[in-house]
Design an enzyme around this catalytic site. Structure first.
Site, PDB file in Angstrom:
ATOM      1  N   HIS A 113       0.833  -1.206   0.000  1.00  0.00           N
ATOM      2  CA  HIS A 113       0.000   0.000   0.000  1.00  0.00           C
ATOM      3  C   HIS A 113       0.876   1.267   0.000  1.00  0.00           C
ATOM      4  CE1 HIS A 113      -2.961  -3.086   0.856  1.00  0.00           C
ATOM      5  NE2 HIS A 113      -2.196  -3.477   1.850  1.00  0.00           N
ATOM      6  N   GLU A 150      -1.799   0.509   8.045  1.00  0.00           N
ATOM      7  CA  GLU A 150      -0.970  -0.581   7.538  1.00  0.00           C
ATOM      8  C   GLU A 150       0.170  -0.042   6.677  1.00  0.00           C
ATOM      9  OE1 GLU A 150      -3.036  -3.308   5.006  1.00  0.00           O
ATOM     10  OE2 GLU A 150      -1.249  -4.504   4.593  1.00  0.00           O
ATOM     11  N   HIS A 205       3.004  -6.730   4.688  1.00  0.00           N
ATOM     12  CA  HIS A 205       1.612  -6.366   4.959  1.00  0.00           C
ATOM     13  C   HIS A 205       1.262  -6.678   6.407  1.00  0.00           C
ATOM     14  CE1 HIS A 205       0.222  -5.741   0.750  1.00  0.00           C
ATOM     15  NE2 HIS A 205       1.286  -6.494   0.488  1.00  0.00           N
ATOM     16  N   GLU A 287       1.840 -11.360   5.878  1.00  0.00           N
ATOM     17  CA  GLU A 287       0.886 -10.625   6.709  1.00  0.00           C
ATOM     18  C   GLU A 287       1.382 -10.809   8.138  1.00  0.00           C
ATOM     19  OE1 GLU A 287      -1.589  -8.831   5.608  1.00  0.00           O
ATOM     20  OE2 GLU A 287      -2.224  -9.638   3.663  1.00  0.00           O
TER      21      GLU A 287
HETATM   22 ZN    ZN Z   1      -1.943  -5.228   2.847  1.00  0.00          ZN
END
Ligand code: ZN
Length: 323
Positions: A113, A150, A205, A287
């Site tokens: 992102h 995030e 992430h 993640e």
């Molecule tokens: Zn993400």
């Protein structure tokens, strides 16, 4: 909600159910023992709304812990910071050039992102071709309940990783460094790794799942051959990279594999992510935890914990590169 996007689409069922526990155990028996001895709290199967379709029915070879003692490294002063600045030491200038065990290796780190994505929704919502189909250019990513985004987490961990890997002599490139208003798009993120001829790529992430869903998981590319996507050559090396990263992440952070996806292995294979589908070099996503769970959020918002996360991921990358 706007968090739904390429990162949170229903993952594909795992094609193989190789007992990762064995691989993890081989890599990090001490750490595995460490979290296996935690008492498992009941009701670990939360409502994984953003990971619907997860192979939740898969038999878990281990019971991931969701108990309390994972508080090492808390840096509570940082937790509520809505606009945290990276505190990672930048050792770029002091990194030895042309020396170290990773000399000659190229690592691309993809901070998932972009903090500016929230302000550029039209741009990031445009579709890009990921080979198998079209997907949004990028997504906003998630955030903790206290507003720690995030995108800030991923950039901070990326900076810490860059410092660690550069100290070992690697050439490190980031797909974005807070130096652009949004994105880049997921196809571009993949191509940056390809064009750098990266020896390994890791996309950083943190998940946005339901309360009670905890732990990390590494996402591996499945075999895809459609349009511009052809992952067949990178499936095996990416799996090896991912297994090593999962193992070292456990060892360094003490975190358990996800209790809501991956059947306790900490590994999930997906074929719907452009960042993986378009990669021609070994690549995984990680993640690191669930930002929407307060216990995981306490870790993710801790600078000390992020340093451990960066070390854990970097150790896995280094292990893969030195194999
Ligand atoms: Zn993400």
């Amino acid at each position: 909600m706007s968090y739904v996007g390429p990162d949170f689409d229903p993952p594909q069922p795992r094609r193989s159910r190789r007992p990762l526990t064995v691989a993890l155990a081989a890599l990090v028996p001490g750490a595995l023992f460490g979290w296996l001895v935690y008492e498992t709290v009941g009701g670990t199967g939360g409502d994984a709304k953003e990971t619907a379709g997860a192979p939740a029915s898969s038999s878990a070879p281990v019971s991931p812990t969701v108990s309390e003692p994972r508080t090492a490294g808390h840096d509570s002063a940082e937790q509520p910071s809505p606009t945290p600045h990276t505190t990672a030491p930048d050792t770029t200038k002091s990194a030895p050039v042309g020396s170290g065990p990773l000399r000659g290796k190229v690592v691309v780190i993809d901070p998932g992102h972009n903090p500016g994505n929230f302000k550029n929704t039209a741009a990031i919502n445009r579709k890009v071709n990921i080979g198998t189909n079209s997907k949004e250019c990028d997504t906003t990513g998630t955030a903790t309940n206290s507003g720690y985004e995030e995108a800030r987490f991923t950039l901070d961990v990326a900076h810490r990783m860059r410092a660690i890997l550069q100290r070992q002599g690697a050439t490190v490139k980031l797909t974005q460094d807070g130096d652009r208003p949004y994105g880049p798009c997921v196809d571009k993120r993949a191509r940056i790794g390809n064009e750098a001829h990266a020896d390994a790529v890791v996309s950083i992430h943190a998940d946005g799942s339901a309360v009670g869903n905890r732990g990390f998981h590494v996402i591996l590319p499945g075999s895809v051959h459609a349009g511009a996507a052809d992952t067949r050559a990178i499936v095996a090396p990416s799996r090896e990279l991912g297994e090593r990263v999962a193992g070292t992440f456990v060892r360094v952070t003490g975190s358990a594999p996800s209790n809501y996806i991956g059947g306790g292995t900490g590994l999930v294979t997906r074929t719907d992510l452009g960042g993986l589908n378009l990669s021609t070099v070994p690549k995984v996503f990680i993640e690191c935890g669930n930002m929407r769970d307060s216990n995981d959020a306490a870790l993710l918002t801790s600078g000390a914990w992020r340093q451990k996360a960066a070390q854990g991921i970097s150790d896995g990358v280094a292990s893969f590169l030195k194999k």
